[in-house]
Write an enzyme that holds these catalytic residues in place. Structure first.
Site, short mmCIF file in Angstrom:
data_model
loop_
_atom_site.label_atom_id
_atom_site.label_comp_id
_atom_site.label_asym_id
_atom_site.label_seq_id
_atom_site.Cartn_x
_atom_site.Cartn_y
_atom_site.Cartn_z
N CYS A 163 0.85 -1.20 0.00
CA CYS A 163 0.00 0.00 0.00
C CYS A 163 0.88 1.25 0.00
O CYS A 163 2.02 1.22 0.48
CB CYS A 163 -0.89 -0.05 1.25
SG CYS A 163 -1.87 1.42 1.53
N HIS A 164 0.33 2.34 -0.49
CA HIS A 164 1.11 3.59 -0.50
C HIS A 164 1.50 4.03 0.91
O HIS A 164 2.48 4.75 1.07
CB HIS A 164 0.34 4.68 -1.22
CG HIS A 164 0.43 4.54 -2.70
ND1 HIS A 164 -0.36 3.68 -3.42
CD2 HIS A 164 1.29 5.09 -3.58
CE1 HIS A 164 -0.02 3.72 -4.68
NE2 HIS A 164 0.98 4.56 -4.81
N THR A 165 0.74 3.61 1.89
CA THR A 165 1.08 4.00 3.26
C THR A 165 2.39 3.34 3.70
O THR A 165 3.15 3.93 4.49
CB THR A 165 -0.10 3.67 4.21
OG1 THR A 165 -1.27 4.28 3.67
CG2 THR A 165 0.16 4.18 5.61
N HIS B 195 0.85 -4.01 5.93
CA HIS B 195 -0.38 -4.02 6.74
C HIS B 195 -1.59 -4.53 5.95
O HIS B 195 -2.72 -4.32 6.36
CB HIS B 195 -0.66 -2.61 7.28
CG HIS B 195 -0.90 -1.60 6.20
ND1 HIS B 195 0.13 -1.04 5.48
CD2 HIS B 195 -2.03 -1.09 5.68
CE1 HIS B 195 -0.36 -0.21 4.58
NE2 HIS B 195 -1.67 -0.22 4.68
N GLU B 196 -1.33 -5.18 4.80
CA GLU B 196 -2.44 -5.65 3.95
C GLU B 196 -2.22 -7.14 3.74
O GLU B 196 -1.95 -7.59 2.62
CB GLU B 196 -2.38 -4.86 2.63
CG GLU B 196 -3.69 -4.73 1.90
CD GLU B 196 -3.59 -3.82 0.67
OE1 GLU B 196 -4.32 -2.84 0.61
OE2 GLU B 196 -2.78 -4.10 -0.23
N CYS C 70 -11.61 -4.16 19.78
CA CYS C 70 -11.63 -4.91 21.05
C CYS C 70 -13.04 -5.18 21.54
O CYS C 70 -13.26 -6.03 22.39
CB CYS C 70 -10.81 -4.16 22.12
SG CYS C 70 -11.66 -2.73 22.83
N CYS D 258 -13.71 -1.07 24.46
CA CYS D 258 -13.26 0.28 24.81
C CYS D 258 -14.35 1.31 24.48
O CYS D 258 -15.36 1.00 23.84
CB CYS D 258 -11.95 0.61 24.09
SG CYS D 258 -12.14 0.98 22.33
N CYS E 239 -14.99 1.50 20.72
CA CYS E 239 -15.72 0.34 20.18
C CYS E 239 -17.17 0.34 20.64
O CYS E 239 -18.05 -0.07 19.88
CB CYS E 239 -15.05 -0.97 20.61
SG CYS E 239 -13.53 -1.32 19.70
N CYS F 284 -10.45 1.95 17.40
CA CYS F 284 -10.42 1.26 18.70
C CYS F 284 -9.24 1.85 19.47
O CYS F 284 -8.15 2.01 18.91
CB CYS F 284 -10.22 -0.23 18.48
SG CYS F 284 -9.84 -1.17 19.97
N ARG G 190 -3.84 1.44 20.62
CA ARG G 190 -3.35 2.43 19.64
C ARG G 190 -2.00 3.03 20.06
O ARG G 190 -1.14 3.29 19.21
CB ARG G 190 -4.40 3.53 19.43
CG ARG G 190 -4.02 4.58 18.38
CD ARG G 190 -3.85 3.98 17.00
NE ARG G 190 -3.38 4.92 15.99
CZ ARG G 190 -2.11 5.28 15.81
NH1 ARG G 190 -1.16 4.76 16.57
NH2 ARG G 190 -1.80 6.13 14.87
N CYS H 292 -6.78 -3.60 3.59
CA CYS H 292 -6.63 -2.14 3.55
C CYS H 292 -7.36 -1.50 2.38
O CYS H 292 -8.48 -1.06 2.50
CB CYS H 292 -5.16 -1.70 3.58
SG CYS H 292 -5.05 0.11 3.69
N ARG I 196 -2.72 -2.53 -7.61
CA ARG I 196 -2.17 -3.22 -6.45
C ARG I 196 -1.20 -4.31 -6.90
O ARG I 196 -1.49 -5.07 -7.83
CB ARG I 196 -3.25 -3.88 -5.61
CG ARG I 196 -3.80 -2.99 -4.48
CD ARG I 196 -2.72 -2.59 -3.49
NE ARG I 196 -3.25 -1.95 -2.32
CZ ARG I 196 -3.26 -0.62 -2.10
NH1 ARG I 196 -2.77 0.21 -3.00
NH2 ARG I 196 -3.74 -0.14 -0.97
#
Ligand SMILES: NC(=O)C1=CN([C@@H]2O[C@H](COP(=O)(O)OP(=O)(O)OC[C@H]3O[C@@H](n4cnc5c(N)ncnc54)[C@H](OP(=O)(O)O)[C@@H]3O)[C@@H](O)[C@H]2O)C=CC1
Ligand SMILES: N[C@@H](CCC(=O)N[C@@H](CSC=O)C(=O)NCC(=O)O)C(=O)O
Ligand SMILES: [Zn+2]
Ligand SMILES: [Zn+2]
Length: 381
Positions: free
Chosen positions: A48-50, A70-71, A100, A103, A106, A114, A118, A177, A374
């Site tokens: 991903c670009h992130t 993260h994907e 979760c 919290c 959530c 969430c 974090r 993602c 992608r």
């Protein structure tokens, strides 16, 4: 049961030793999961670009050395004490937006964010403050609570969801993602109304997924705005009704003027899928007076700020944004997988390139070229 349970696993991973440098394929050690943690054999990961953004050094939370990614989708190899939500052998998708279910966030019913882990996630460590990755005697940081650029990773049990095993993992990884983000932004965050006028800035994986969500919601006009002429074909393939290249407008006409002209006064919904703060401003100002909503999805670099005349908001335009398309991963991702399996959600169409994990730097290069929507990496190779 695998004979790796309870043991440290040595496997290949792409390590980002420092910002702005290519990733390095290394043998890393992945420690066993502790309480409320899950070790996953990652089968496929999208890029991903992130990931590129953090690797570039522009992410204020970026820290090194780190295992990015993260994907990702894979299979649960082992679980720590107290894990009840997934079991060994489950096919799973890693969730950078955990859920979760306990919290304040959530339970609010107002957001998919969430709060439980974090703070540690942003510091690149597991919820107990330590890392499960080692390389050359040094701890490596985790990324976005997922670190999928590795053959094995460890995540918190609230950062993973089991999905239908019949869904191919080289596709479900993309629901971790890009696709979920755009599709969810149209359906959850904006909740685009039937018959409305929509403009989407940036026709990458995220923007095209907004298009897909707007089609599903019954939008009448779906205008894609992109500086890259090759994106016109992509936009129509996903259901856009119009394409505008802002660099090709007549002298003196801005993209805001053009969109207002095309929509009889302004768009009902606009989406920034570029991460460019100038584009974010145009997206807001192209909204209809009184009710138009602009959704910021793109991630802008450290130090960048958005601005507009407050009058734009005084006169009823709404500026908002979302992460992961407002989708609650553990509750809702299996529904998206179900939609994919039922032929109602396009996923395969986003995959333009395939590489092995060991070719990850080529995948990063490809991503920066205009013809990549992608790239999916096979983590076994
Ligand atoms: N909020 C969230 O939860 C998430 C945010 N993101 C962010 O979303 C953004 C989009 O991601 P992705 O779809 O993968 O990115 P892509 O780079 O694939 O797509 C962006 C598109 O926007 C085009 N573009 C660039 N500048 C402009 C401009 N001035 N006007 C119109 N179009 C422009 C690009 O053209 P060209 O090809 O010429 O560069 C490209 O086609 C990124 O910032 C990413 O970090 C991603 C996932 C989740
Ligand atoms: N770390 C960055 C912000 C990066 C960011 O906004 N990430 C998105 C997901 S982008 C996925 O490709 C996100 O989930 N944001 C919410 C969050 O809690 O991180 C910075 O500090 O600017
Ligand atoms: Zn992403
Ligand atoms: Zn929570």
């Amino acid at each position: 049961m695998a004979d790796t349970v309870g043991k440290t696993i040595t496997c290949k991973a792409a390590v980002a030793w420092e910002a702005g440098k290519p990733l390095s394929i290394e043998d890393i050690e992945v420690l066993p999961p502790r309480a409320h943690e899950v070790r996953i054999q990652i089968k496929y990961t999208g890029v991903c670009h992130t990931d590129a953004y953090t690797l570039s050094g522009k992410d204020p939370e970026g820290a090194f050395p780190v295992v990015l990614g993260h994907e990702g989708a894979g299979i649960v190899e082992s679980i720590g004490e107290g894990v009840t939500s997934v079991k060994v052998g489950d096919h799973v998708v890693a969730l950078y937006t955990p859920e979760c279910k306990e919290c304040k966030f959530c339970k609010s019913g107002k957001t998919n964010l969430c709060g439980k882990i974090r703070a540690t996630q942003g510091k690149g460590v597991m919820p107990d403050g330590t890392s499960r990755f080692k390389c050359k005697g040094q701890d490596l940081l985790h990324f976005m609570g997922t670190s999928t650029f590795s053959q094995y990773t460890v995540v918190a049990d609230i950062s993973v969801v089991a999905v239908q095993p019949e869904a191919p993992m080289d596709r479900t990884c993309l629901l971790g993602c890009g696709i979920t983000t755009g599709y969810g932004a149209a359906r959850n965050t904006a909740n685009v109304e039937k018959g409305s006028n929509v403009a989407i800035f940036g026709a990458g994986c995220v923007g095209l997924s907004v298009v897909q969500g707007a089609v599903e919601q019954g939008a009448a006009k779906i205008i894609v705005v992109d500086v890259n002429p090759t994106k016109e074909e992509w936009a129509f393939k996903f259901g856009a009704t119009d394409f505008v290249n802002p660099t090709k407008l007549p002298e003196g006409q801005t993209i805001v003027d053009k969109l207002i002209e095309m929509t009889d006064g302004g768009c009902d919904y606009t989406f920034d899928c570029t991460g460019n703060v100038g584009v974010m401003r145009a997206a807001l100002e192209a909204c209809h007076k009184g009710w138009g909503q602009s959704i910021v999805i793109g991630v802008a670099a450290a130090g960048q700020e958005i601005s507009t005349r407050p009058f734009q908001l005084v006169t009823g335009r709404v500026w908002k944004g979302c992460a992961f398309g407002g989708v609650k991963g553990r509750s809702q991702l299996p529904n998206l997988v179900g939609d994919y399996l039922a032929g109602k959600l396009k996923v395969d169409e986003f995959i333009t390139h395939r590489k092995n994990l060991t070719e990850i730097n080529e995948a990063f290069d490809i991503m920066k070229q205009g013809d990549c929507i992608r790239a999916v990496l096979d983590c076994s190779k």
